[in-house]
Scaffold this motif. Structure first.
Motif, PDB file in Angstrom:
ATOM      1  N   ARG A   1      67.821  51.192  64.706  1.00  0.00           N
ATOM      2  CA  ARG A   1      68.452  50.105  64.782  1.00  0.00           C
ATOM      3  C   ARG A   1      69.720  50.203  64.112  1.00  0.00           C
ATOM      4  O   ARG A   1      70.252  50.930  63.069  1.00  0.00           O
TER       5      ARG A   1
ATOM      6  N   ARG B   1      72.908  47.968  62.568  1.00  0.00           N
ATOM      7  CA  ARG B   1      73.385  46.992  61.916  1.00  0.00           C
ATOM      8  C   ARG B   1      74.805  46.823  62.156  1.00  0.00           C
ATOM      9  O   ARG B   1      75.585  47.310  61.610  1.00  0.00           O
TER      10      ARG B   1
ATOM     11  N   ALA C   1      74.135  41.382  62.608  1.00  0.00           N
ATOM     12  CA  ALA C   1      72.647  41.245  62.992  1.00  0.00           C
ATOM     13  C   ALA C   1      72.252  42.826  62.928  1.00  0.00           C
ATOM     14  O   ALA C   1      72.888  43.805  63.085  1.00  0.00           O
TER      15      ALA C   1
ATOM     16  N   GLN D   1      70.295  45.172  65.319  1.00  0.00           N
ATOM     17  CA  GLN D   1      70.158  45.187  66.722  1.00  0.00           C
ATOM     18  C   GLN D   1      69.210  46.548  66.939  1.00  0.00           C
ATOM     19  O   GLN D   1      69.369  47.566  66.583  1.00  0.00           O
TER      20      GLN D   1
ATOM     21  N   ARG E   1      63.975  36.444  66.297  1.00  0.00           N
ATOM     22  CA  ARG E   1      64.637  37.472  67.064  1.00  0.00           C
ATOM     23  C   ARG E   1      65.237  36.970  68.053  1.00  0.00           C
ATOM     24  O   ARG E   1      64.545  36.023  69.073  1.00  0.00           O
TER      25      ARG E   1
ATOM     26  N   GLN F   1      67.893  41.088  68.248  1.00  0.00           N
ATOM     27  CA  GLN F   1      68.945  41.070  67.118  1.00  0.00           C
ATOM     28  C   GLN F   1      68.258  40.141  66.167  1.00  0.00           C
ATOM     29  O   GLN F   1      67.587  39.077  66.435  1.00  0.00           O
TER      30      GLN F   1
END
Lengths: 318, 318, 318, 318
Positions: free
Chosen positions: A244, A246, A250, A252, C244, C252
């Motif tokens: 993930r 960031r 956001a 992502q 999301r 996102q």
């Protein structure tokens, strides 16, 4: 001794399989690659012999087993040749483009089990965990399966029926396998005017229903999702990304841009299972057979008849 | 021709590696397994030759390359024997239990590059994606790295210092590799009275700080997590499970009960990369070297001196 | 009859509270707003009376209860005035900037319970669910709490100690409340050279340890995270976004750019609980009291003495 | 001065609204509750006046605005009475059980806008963020909307058509509102034999398609999910739980057991918006009107005609 493998076709898929056999599959070695384009063949050969013709490759004494990644129209002839010579063959989907051709292969392969079809999703760890949860009774009897199949963008050569024959054929096979069932009828809804989105509803002989969204121009990435809803719970795929990020406002989780990015490991696991089966003489129970290939073609041919939108029976005649 | 591999030690790790070389690694074949317990050796041999003694296996002409998964205390002697015979050796961590032994190996291996150390997390797809994001500048300059390393429960033979020497050694290596840095000092905080939880803070020569939670009795599963915080964003591991189960009032994402469940594919990718490097003669740049093994032991030995809680310099003398 | 509320200060926080009392809080009505800037006061007044001076507002017969959102330096005088007049007062954090001032307020409020402090995170649904899980024994005895507190960017008026006094003060209060504990010692590590990142370790009198990352320039958004690790499991905040978005190659989940975006509902729930308590005469057990305000200031003042990096005892003298 | 509200019906929903008006809604006060069962009425009254008859409550001078949470069959009479007396009325769904009754209300309310219908999902923060993303062009033109609506278990009084009239009516309204569209045709598929699962496909006059899974006995919890698929991306609800528990082998995100748990805040926001609108005289543009109530009833009545499974046109006659 390792299995000597010839790969027919050195396009995207053939080249990918050639690399797997050369570098990642235990018990196999890449001994031959064929393609009408000698440069393309050579680029995927890893030093193996190059052939211009697939039939030549099949007939070569170098080759013990064959992977077919040639254009669809050539599948039938190549698979039949491999059967004739008694060589195991793993054919990229579809097994053949017509039901008659598929049936001929099934009959020629009867009692020999030389033929496998490359429905690689059966080896995808996420689908396999879904099947394991289902088979272990974690979600009770299955009632409904939701599938989402989104491509970043339709290829230029895409025509209307390919949304079924080229893409949805994967859902046709994987849902049969997951739910251990056959289809009895279907309805199709074309969404929008562009012919790039389809909503399909498949009914099965065990009562469950499969709902499929096919979208060829999803724009944000290649994304395959599935959830099976049972009497006691559901099991669904997680987002595929392993990290993930960031960033920029956001959290992502990324998507691949194509199916190879998403299913690379499924191809490897499939090809490994095929090599293991060839060497041991014991068929892999999860691998799609000639019969599975026939059924997939049978179903999608009937579905195409209902396009652009409609419905009717699906009769898996064999 | 494929690489002939001998595996020393047929416990959990040795058996796991033996299976990989027998069934999943391209370009390799398992030719020998050794273990003082002949039944255990035989059970992992897949028909290969069985030896009682690791040294005997190393000296056998059957064997071209050696994987060492013997008890830690035997690593030094076995690795030195392999170097003497000019055979590539992949040694499970730690390279050796003392800095002096590690240094001896580094010196013997100088200019030869026969020795690799099994810090398999370097091949974990999630860590690799984190490194790729970092190296591509997606999160800016790294400032802080959070690590969480939780075991389901401490093994019976666990003693206080093993939380560092046996478990945290993985964080010591992987953070060095991810951040491309060395440690300069550290502080340790023992949390609770049971000696099974530690909070460590490692300072690096490039300014970034690494914070590590080690918990040997996390009770809910084996769970490794990491997040790198940079000037422009962060990158973190996703939950490892590939499916989501909705059941009993909650959506659930499962954990493995041990490290093999979590890192099985990392071991495969590591062993494949090692075989490829051995065969090609080109070292794999991501594989931990003898020097990396020396540094890991050097760091953890100094950390252990600060237990149960304290701090001080970390001096990676070589 | 609804409670007549006066709000002192019409900056970002005061304006936000004024809107809550005017539009979202049951049992309350906004009757007065004060600010040295009459335009700003008027803009937040919703038709209520405007005062230039906070003391004037407190003394007005219109006002039954007071919310203080004036600059920190004015808190002590305003809160003391409210106590003197027997009017309930909810003061934005900090209660006062010095321990001596806080202690004076605590003494003046003794036995009267007129004073509350705006540590609104105690009303955040995510923190409250974490506390409920902990108190219900879902994760066993707490050992360790991880906190992450990231701002999009430091305000221009930010100076080094504000990372503790202005931002980390929230972690100081919420972890005391969640774990029902006091701090006994702390160590601080400044990360990087910019003075905008801090790693703090707080030790508590019940054995648990609190680890806090403070980052004032996280660049990607305002992000607060927490996880409590217990003997039988952990409980953590979910990502705050409720939707999301799949777009541009990724799934996102967005972040707010500031604390109001993240904690808007916590403020509402806090202000509602305060009004309910004022009207019923029964104090809300979760609301931070004058004593909590004193402790928060006591702790952060001692922490600031250890900056830029260091450690030592925390002694919650009262 | 705050708005004096009477609540008709003191069952689960009426009691819930009464508590909101008594404790959480700004600008309102609860002045009356009616229920044929005086004990039930008293228990929800918070000291307000108790009536046995809803009509009596409406006629009382105490009451300025009315919330109707009586049994469905009584809605028409009560709403008409409120209109007659010129009192604003917020009626729980459905507005009335027949199209004729709804039409009568629409006509009586024409030009007066006294009537609102309690489709509270329009105030759910997750749906609102989805609408905001859609309206801001973040996902391009909408093509397809997936809805999932799962109840823990069907109530005892559940009969076959209630899956549409009682439950799916929420999807009928919320998708109209989100996509700003009307339905033109529909098809229904009953899944399984129990009559507790339905797959519906709704076609809209702007080309988008809505696919709805209704499952009354999902066993694992109450779960509502939605995703809108557009030409440039998709927007979907996140899991509703605000915390993650790691426990017993898995990370867990819990579900409510019923709709109040999931939508409590939506009811509050709806009731607050209604009170604000009543007091200001400016209607809330997101609140469902009598016309929306008529359309919802019109659609679900036509859908019920197609049960247990079938399809046909949806004609929103007014």
């Amino acid at each position: 001794m390792s299995l000597a493998i010839g790969v027919i076709g050195a396009g995207v898929m053939g080249g990918f399989h050639a690399r797997l056999f050369a570098e990642e599959i235990s018990g196999a070695r890449l001994v031959a690659v064929s393609d009408p384009d000698p440069g393309r063949a050579g680029a995927s050969a890893y030093g193996a012999q190059v052939f211009a013709e697939g039939l030549e490759l099949i007939e070569s004494d170098l080759v013990e087993a064959v992977l077919v990644a040639a254009p669809d129209a050539a599948h039938h002839e190549l698979v039949m040749a491999a059967i004739r010579l008694g060589k195991p063959v793993l054919c990229e989907k579809p097994l053949a483009s017509t039901v008659a051709q598929c049936r001929e292969i099934v009959e020629a392969d009867a009692g020999r089990n030389l033929v496998s079809v490359g429905f690689m999703r059966r080896f995808d760890p996420a689908y396999r965990e879904m099947k394991a949860a289902l088979d272990a009774g974690r979600i009770g009897a299955p009632l409904l399966m939701h599938c989402v199949h989104r491509n970043l963008e339709a290829p230029r050569w895409f025509d209307g029926s390919m949304i079924v024959t080229n893409a949805m054929v994967h859902e046709i096979d994987i849902c049969r396998w997951l739910l251990d069932t056959e289809y009895t009828s279907a309805s199709l809804t074309q969404v929008g005017d562009a012919g790039d989105m389809l909503l399909a509803e498949l009914h099965t002989d065990r009562g469950a229903v499969v709902s499929v969204e096919m979208f060829m121009n999803a724009a944000y990435g290649y994304h395959v999702h599935a959830e099976i809803v049972g009497r006691e719970g559901t099991v669904a795929m997680a987002e595929p990304a392993q990290v993930r990020l960031r960033r920029g406002g956001a959290m992502q989780a990324g998507y691949s841009s194509d199916w190879i990015g998403r299913f690379a490991d499924s191809y490897r696991l499939q090809d490994q299972a095929w090599v293991r089966a060839c060497r041991s003489g014991r068929p892999c129970k999860d691998m799609a057979t000639a019969r599975d290939g026939l059924l997939a073609t049978g179903y999608y041919q009937q579905l195409v008849e209902h396009l652009p939108a409609g419905g009717g029976p699906l009769t898996p005649r064999m």
